[in-house]
Write an enzyme that holds these catalytic residues in place. Structure first.
Site, PDB file in Angstrom:
ATOM      1  N   HIS A 140       0.833  -1.213   0.000  1.00 34.70           N
ATOM      2  CA  HIS A 140       0.000   0.000   0.000  1.00 34.70           C
ATOM      3  C   HIS A 140       0.859   1.252   0.000  1.00 34.70           C
ATOM      4  O   HIS A 140       1.945   1.294   0.573  1.00 34.70           O
ATOM      5  CB  HIS A 140      -1.004   0.007   1.157  1.00 34.70           C
ATOM      6  CG  HIS A 140      -0.403   0.082   2.524  1.00 34.70           C
ATOM      7  ND1 HIS A 140      -0.098   1.276   3.134  1.00 34.70           N
ATOM      8  CD2 HIS A 140      -0.078  -0.895   3.411  1.00 34.70           C
ATOM      9  CE1 HIS A 140       0.382   1.039   4.347  1.00 34.70           C
ATOM     10  NE2 HIS A 140       0.423  -0.270   4.537  1.00 34.70           N
ATOM     11  N   ASP A 142      -0.281   4.491   0.904  1.00 32.28           N
ATOM     12  CA  ASP A 142      -0.559   5.515   1.910  1.00 32.28           C
ATOM     13  C   ASP A 142       0.150   5.217   3.223  1.00 32.28           C
ATOM     14  O   ASP A 142       0.544   4.086   3.509  1.00 32.28           O
ATOM     15  CB  ASP A 142      -2.062   5.681   2.131  1.00 32.28           C
ATOM     16  CG  ASP A 142      -2.736   4.419   2.637  1.00 32.28           C
ATOM     17  OD1 ASP A 142      -2.331   3.315   2.221  1.00 32.28           O
ATOM     18  OD2 ASP A 142      -3.677   4.532   3.449  1.00 32.28           O
ATOM     19  N   GLU A 207      -5.116   1.808   2.709  1.00 37.28           N
ATOM     20  CA  GLU A 207      -4.998   0.789   3.754  1.00 37.28           C
ATOM     21  C   GLU A 207      -4.973   1.425   5.137  1.00 37.28           C
ATOM     22  O   GLU A 207      -5.442   0.851   6.106  1.00 37.28           O
ATOM     23  CB  GLU A 207      -3.729  -0.038   3.523  1.00 37.28           C
ATOM     24  CG  GLU A 207      -3.679  -1.361   4.275  1.00 37.28           C
ATOM     25  CD  GLU A 207      -2.987  -1.281   5.628  1.00 37.28           C
ATOM     26  OE1 GLU A 207      -2.882  -2.324   6.291  1.00 37.28           O
ATOM     27  OE2 GLU A 207      -2.547  -0.185   6.020  1.00 37.28           O
TER      28      GLU A 207
END
Length: 548
Positions: A140, A142, A207
């Site tokens: 992910h 983020d 996420e």
């Protein structure tokens, strides 16, 4: 009378003798198992399918280049604040950055790329043998928020180097995997590699977006909880826009996966007391989770004329009953048993004897582990009262008292069983029990010698780090991979990030960092893993299996 005494004495001797023989047999069996048990041997001694893997040798120029790309990725603040607030400007910037950083990946005829939900990415790498079931590498983009004022030694989005480490938010969660996977694929494609087994790469963008059932202000969270005065709100990881939309696309296309590899567990070096050497733990499941609200409603009143029981008192008594009566001990009924058996040969006596014979000592070890909060999490479904709210003024008896209980559900428990236990333990009809949100524990992925995904990951780790012990483990937190359970029965959570004592606290904490050497190791790991996945099937195991 004398005959009766003789008969009784003979009977007693038979019982004592039988007991002694039973104990001796158990001890002998346990000793043999202790001396012979090494579940890690199996496929290491087997004949693996021959392959012509490309070796990755990184020269100084490439090293400087890959570190520069990694640092640039870390400087883009792709922060998720709450379910309604993310840094979309940074996420758009990251899309542009990836295209620039990995031109071969984005231009190769073998790779099909698409944006999902504007900011997430799905790559499909075409294999030359479509009969081989593909797999998925997941990560992910983020990160959670970070402020220098919280005590960072370097600005959290500066990617500053200190003593061989790069300090920045996202170094271990999870941009090391994002960049490591794509850098490995870039290198492979540049070397003319074409996979036999096709695979996918999924990069989610939310996420770390937390769903807060209480709609409180979550923008200052730096961990998976936030402080609101005296209240602590525990939040759920979502991935609803990124990972879930990737799943929908793959389902619509009829994709089935051999296995999924996501973030989760890591290499622990000196973290487990008494263990001889470092261990790589590969997550084979995740605990379930639930937020439950307890509430009591009564008529309000003046504090000068209090009733015998107030809403606060009734609720406090219910909460106390929950704390005094923990969920049942379930050690040995989940993946934790396999974890300890895989590690047993690396402990000294008497721990080696105990852990090699959990068929006999599970209840004893469970009692020992439940004594400390960090190991109690492996033993049972944990119950944590995280919020308690009542009253608005010192001279008014409140009409409403509420408490929030966060539960992390053991693999051998279900969400419904946990809710029933709470209802029975509270045992007061005046206390309303409501499920705010929750889900069952994730299925336990295979980790035996016929498990393709687990054994390929394990082989890749041991080829790089021969002295490591590899064992299955359980994640007490949750990842995007939980959304993919309908696409594969084997989901693993691991990256070869090295944690030494004190490093675990850096995860979502201050001074998150990774060594330059370790980041390079991640690239080599994915470079080798992708090639190792090209074999058609696992070799036959070269070991006997203990049935105790």
């Amino acid at each position: 009378m004398a005959d009766s005494k003789i008969q009784a004495w003979k009977f007693l001797k038979i019982i004592v003798f039988t007991f002694f023989i039973t104990v001796l047999l158990l001890f002998t069996s346990a000793t043999i198992r202790t001396l012979s048990l090494d579940v890690n041997v199996g496929l290491q001694l087997a004949r693996w399918e021959k392959s012509n893997n490309i070796s990755l040798v990184i020269d100084q120029h490439q090293r400087e280049e890959l570190l520069a790309k990694f640092k640039e990725a870390l400087r883009i603040p792709t922060v998720s604040f709450s379910e309604r607030e993310s840094n979309t400007t940074a996420l758009r910037q990251f899309v542009t950055f990836l295209r620039k950083a990995f031109p071969t990946v984005f231009s190769s005829s073998l790779v099909h790329h698409e944006l999902v939900a504007d900011y997430s990415h799905l790559f499909q790498v075409q294999g030359s043998q479509p009969d081989l079931v593909p797999y998925l590498l997941l990560a992910h983009i983020d990160v959670v928020p970070a402020r220098e004022s919280d005590g960072w030694e370097a600005p959290p989005f500066s990617a500053q180097e200190m003593d061989g480490f790069i300090y920045a938010r996202g170094t271990i969660d999870d941009k090391c995997a994002v960049m490591g996977i794509l850098q490995a694929l870039e290198y492979l494609l540049l070397r003319g590699y074409a996979p036999r087994r096709g695979f996918y790469i999924g990069l989610g963008h939310d996420e770390e977006v937390f769903f807060c059932p209480l709609n409180c202000c979550c923008s200052q969270t730096i961990k998976k909880k936030i402080q609101l005065g005296s209240l602590v709100c525990h939040l759920q990881i979502s991935g609803f826009n990124g990972a879930m939309n990737i799943v929908r696309l793959m389902k619509d296309r009829g994709v089935k996966l051999s296995f999924v590899l996501d973030e989760g567990l890591a290499v622990l070096d000196g973290v487990i007391s008494g263990l001889d050497g470092p261990v790589a733990l590969i997550g084979v499941s995740e605990k379930g989770s639930a937020n439950v609200k307890l509430s009591v409603s009564m008529a309000p009143g003046h504090s000068s004329m209090p009733p015998r029981e107030s809403s606060i008192g009734i609720l406090a008594a219910a909460v106390k009953r929950l704390e005094d009566n923990p969920m049942p001990r379930l050690f040995g009924y989940g993946p934790e048993r396999d974890t300890f058996e895989h590690l047993a040969h690396k402990f000294g006596l008497p721990l080696k004897f105990i852990m090699s014979n959990l068929w006999l000592f599970s209840p004893l070890l469970g009692r020992v582990l439940e004594m400390k909060p960090d190991t109690n999490a492996f033993v049972r479904t944990t119950t944590a009262v995280t919020m308690f709210n009542a009253g608005t003024k010192s001279n008014i008896i409140p009409s409403l008292a509420e408490a929030t209980v966060n539960l992390r559900i053991h693999s051998a428990h279900s969400l419904q069983e946990v809710l029933d236990f709470i209802q029975d333990t509270v045992g007061d009809q005046r206390v309303k029990v409501e499920l705010i949100d929750g889900f069952d524990p994730l299925p336990i992925s295979s980790s035996d010698e016929q498990s393709f995904g687990f054994q390929i990951i394990k082989k890749t780790v041991l080829d790089m780090f021969p002295k490591l012990t590899v064992a299955p483990g359980i994640c007490v937190g949750n990842t995007d991979s939980r959304h993919f359970k309908d696409l594969s029965s084997d989901i693993y959570r691991f990256a070869p990030v090295w944690f030494k004592p004190g490093d675990v606290q850096r995860f979502h904490g201050i001074n998150e960092r990774i060594s330059k050497k370790n980041y390079e190791e991640l690239i080599v790991f994915y470079f080798n893993l992708i090639q190792n996945c090209d074999i058609k099937k696992l070799p036959d195991p070269h070991s006997s299996v203990h049935e105790l």
